[in-house]
Design a protein around this motif. Sequence first.
Motif: not given
Length: 814
Positions: A528-545
């Motif tokens: 049950t991560a927050s929306v903000l938590d998930m945005a941070q994780a997906y931003a890492t994928l977008a930034n090539h890791g």
Amino acid sequence: MSDHPQQQRWELRDPTVVGPTPGPPGGTGGWDGTDGWGDGAPKVRARRRGLRRAVPTWRMLLWTFLLGALLLIGGFVTGYTLVTIPPANSAATAQSNVYLYKDGTQIVRDGEVNRENVPLSQIPRTVQHAVLAAEDRDFYSESAVDPKAMIRAAWNTVTGKGRQSGSTITQQYVKNYYLGQEQTITRKVKEFFIAIKLDREESKADILEGYLNTSYFGRNAYGIQAAAHAYYGKDVSAVDTAEGAYLASLLNAPSMYDVASHPENRPKALARWNYTLDGMVDETWLPPAERAVMTFPTPQTARPSTGLSGQRGYIVQAVEDWLTGNDVIDENTLARGGYRITTTLEKKKQDAFIAAVDKHVTSRRDDKRPADRNLRVGGASVDPSNGKVVALYGGIDYTKQYVNNATRRDYQVGSTFKPFVLTSAVENDSLTQDGRPITPYTVYDGTNRREVLGRYGPSGYAPENEDGYSYGPVTVRRATDQSVNAAYAQMAEDVGPTRVKETAVALGVPETTPDLSATPSIALGTATASVLDMAQAYATLANHGKRGSYTLVESISKDGEELELPVPTTRQAVSREAADTTTSVLMSVVERGTGRRALSAGRPAAGKTGTAEEDKAAWFAGYTPDLATVVAVMGQDPDTGEHESLYGALGLPRVNGGGAPAAIWGEYTATALEGTRIKSFDLRPVDGADWDLLPPAGPGEHVDGRQTAPALPGRPDPGRADGGTRIPPNWAVTAGSGTADGGRTAGDPQTGGTGGAGPGGGGTTTGTPQGGDTTNGGTDTGGQGTEGARQQAPVGTGGAGHPAPYDWHLPTDG
């Protein structure tokens, strides 16, 4: 020197030799206190050698102790003489905090003081005892300061066991009323001496009364009377023991233990409440029988100031949580006001988020539909290059829905977690249980309720696919497109649930996220991560890791003096190959999977849909090369606070991630990036990761020399988003292979269709699910083509078999 030979030998003896020195022949051989010869010569002291030189003598120790004692006594006397009890600090006239957008535009001015002093006689004895049990059980018997507690707290802080004050109630009162909350040596020294003087000049009752009237309880409530009204809507004189114990618990961490604003912290609040009550029993302030029947007194919903209406209150709450959570400033000091806080939020993007939610959810609500009253929306948008939050959507109105939907951690993230499994597989060079490397084209069994096989046999865990649909053999890419639970649960087991968890944490999901358990079910998003938590994780994928430091604050100052913020950092959380491989697969989800409504952004995008258990939340998490955004639509009863399913909301049988969340994402992203250059993803995935990635096109159009599927009756044009926005013309096109073309050019997907021509010029010679295969009852009769003769190559007719991977039906999401 003596003329006697024997005496010469004794005189030549090394004077550093330890032990008695024998006398000369015929002498007494005794020691006379001088040189041992009885002639009155001075004694020679033995020289210390080796390790003994490093050991202080008893005389040195004695003098060091005496000198230290004198310095301490002198320092104490000096400090006690020089430090005087000052007048009350500015807490009685607390200022406002000003919150600004990144460009300096004001968001809100917050900080009206809420305080009402009451005499100790109006505070029930049980409430007083609850406070003492929570904060200082020896208050009436101890001195004003507790040196042992201070040393213990300092040691725990230094050794990483958490910051602790080690302060008595007297010290806390001095800090609240006379000084400030600054973590400086000077302030601590003043606090020490003022507390000692105050303890001599005022009674314990007066000190406790002052403490209870100046302490901060959260919800902008200063003092126990204001807290009683803020949490229970009554005077403190009417507060019972259980309620008093909860108010006392808040003193330790007001925001953390406010179960209304942070429902995910309810277990922590309960633990603190129980600690307080148990302390009252231990001190004989509460009968055990009365304690045994007490139930937790859930506080009322907060009534925020109207000045915090709309998104303003959510922003203030999120910023305060970030500042206090990163030890920039403590909650009590921040509440006193006077700070100028410039956030990372951008007004254009913030306004775009609000407009997108209004268009796709708020304006479509109907009071006649019971399910619509349960709708909640949360959203967060992050710049992948640096981790800065550029937009935040917390709910319809802070004064109406107090809980911040962007930061709450009590809804399952669903299948938006699946990309972390694939990332972990590539990052760890994982293999299937039969030794095949896990890549986007690895085939898994997508049969509904297929039991996950552990390394030592069946696991007993057999997850259900969305709508109970069985997919049979599917590639990882298609399992992601269609969100196949059976395939991903097995993949998580193959990679190792612990490794999956470690990868998710590395990307940005907090390790303390509730239900982030290292089991195969982790792949289905039970966390049950927050929306903000998930945005941070997906931003890492977008930034090539590469993971940037998540932040909400550009700067904070008071009276022109800047406070120090955490130093921004960027680190490689996972390899570029792992992140880019996942991005390649998530592009397919948007182009032809469950996230097609995100095409309305008009930009190359990658993303994943998700649905929580029992459809209580629907998610879309996605990104372009320069913006990562997560949207969640949640169901919650406004009266009871219970999570509710979204069945029937917005007039739909169900709300899934590919619906309103993806539509909001596309609408917001298009507006937020309007006027900026359209960027394509620069990907370096593992070899062969994108072999079957074929972007959609309109009916009859060719992509890389191949014809795509026509629009099916009653179904959207596969090259458009809901028959609307065309895909950008500058998307990179990756050559496919013959195995990807089977069933693409025409025919009913359920029967396999017509085999297509591959890049080598002809269809495949081995059966595949795309064109009907031997596994599913079909045969592939694709002919051998000539190199380069793509369109002239003969095609084969696929037999009846399993549905083709890209059959263009409207997918759901898991």
